[in-house]
Write an enzyme that holds these catalytic residues in place. Structure first.
Site, PDB file in Angstrom:
ATOM      1  N   GLN A  43      39.859 -26.159  30.998  1.00 41.34           N
ATOM      2  CA  GLN A  43      39.651 -27.306  30.115  1.00 41.34           C
ATOM      3  C   GLN A  43      40.886 -28.189  30.214  1.00 41.34           C
ATOM      4  OE1 GLN A  43      38.853 -26.591  25.940  1.00 41.34           O
ATOM      5  NE2 GLN A  43      39.510 -28.672  25.443  1.00 41.34           N
ATOM      6  N   CYS A  49      36.194 -28.647  24.258  1.00 42.91           N
ATOM      7  CA  CYS A  49      35.952 -27.203  24.366  1.00 42.91           C
ATOM      8  C   CYS A  49      34.485 -26.837  24.146  1.00 42.91           C
ATOM      9  CB  CYS A  49      36.854 -26.422  23.428  1.00 42.91           C
ATOM     10  SG  CYS A  49      36.667 -26.860  21.696  1.00 42.91           S
ATOM     11  N   HIS A 120      37.767 -24.067  17.930  1.00 39.09           N
ATOM     12  CA  HIS A 120      37.718 -23.940  19.382  1.00 39.09           C
ATOM     13  C   HIS A 120      36.473 -23.158  19.784  1.00 39.09           C
ATOM     14  CE1 HIS A 120      39.230 -23.949  23.410  1.00 39.09           C
ATOM     15  NE2 HIS A 120      39.191 -22.638  23.480  1.00 39.09           N
ATOM     16  N   ASP A 135      37.376 -18.931  28.195  1.00 39.26           N
ATOM     17  CA  ASP A 135      38.110 -19.890  27.376  1.00 39.26           C
ATOM     18  C   ASP A 135      38.835 -20.826  28.333  1.00 39.26           C
ATOM     19  OD1 ASP A 135      39.926 -21.289  25.797  1.00 39.26           O
ATOM     20  OD2 ASP A 135      40.563 -19.538  24.649  1.00 39.26           O
TER      21      ASP A 135
END
Length: 186
Positions: A43, A49, A120, A135
């Site tokens: 990201q 996100c 997030h 992630d």
């Protein structure tokens, strides 16, 4: 009847408060082996996100779902399939169609978009018999051990419980399950 619904779940997207920078660096520095079948991207775009979490969720089940031929997602995943996580991030950054769509979605509705996000999105996916945490702020996927499509929900829940226990007074956690369409459903 519950187990029937568990079998329909393809992936989960977990929404939580940010972990501390120290926790992220510690987890990021842990060496890990990742299946080459895991679709992961970094990201590099701020406040994206949720988009990255959904791309991780879809990217890891493209063999199980039928994307519309020629659609944005079909083109995106075909174009980025052989790229590494950083190249995928750069591709996404330069994609004008995604930028316009993201801007429209971020400004739609009554709530003003904030640059100070305090939540997030993280995706949990079962790939090659392993549960992966995806992630985009991390350098790669994090394996949390064995899993299967029929135990994905329970396996991810164990990992998520660990995150929740770090902030037990918070009620600001959510899970979104991405599932197959139930036969006969409207």
């Amino acid at each position: 009847m519950k187990m029937y619904y568990f079998k329909l779940i393809l992936n989960e997207v977990f929404i939580s408060f940010f972990q501390s920078e120290e926790e992220r660096i510690l987890q990021d520095s842990t060496k890990r082996e990742t299946s080459n079948k895991v679709y992961f991207m970094r990201q590099t775009v701020g406040n994206a996100c949720g988009t990255i979490g959904l791309l991780h969720a879809i990217g890891n089940v493209t063999s199980e779902i039928k994307l519309v031929e020629g659609s944005f997602l079909d083109r995106f995943f075909k174009s980025t399939a052989s790229m590494d996580p950083q190249e995928r991030a750069a591709y996404l950054e330069n994609d004008q169609e995604m930028e316009v769509s993201h801007s429209v979605a971020a400004t739609a509705g009554d709530t003003e978009a904030s640059t100070n996000a305090d939540a997030h999105f993280i995706c949990f996916s079962c790939v090659d018999g392993e549960l992966y945490e995806l992630d985009g702020r991390k350098s790669g996927a994090v394996s949390h051990g064995p899993s299967s499509p029929s135990t994905l929900l329970q396996d991810a829940a164990k990992v998520i419980q660990g995150t929740i226990q770090k902030n037990p007074d918070s009620i600001n956690f959510n899970v979104i399950a991405i599932s197959k369409k139930l036969e006969g459903a409207y």
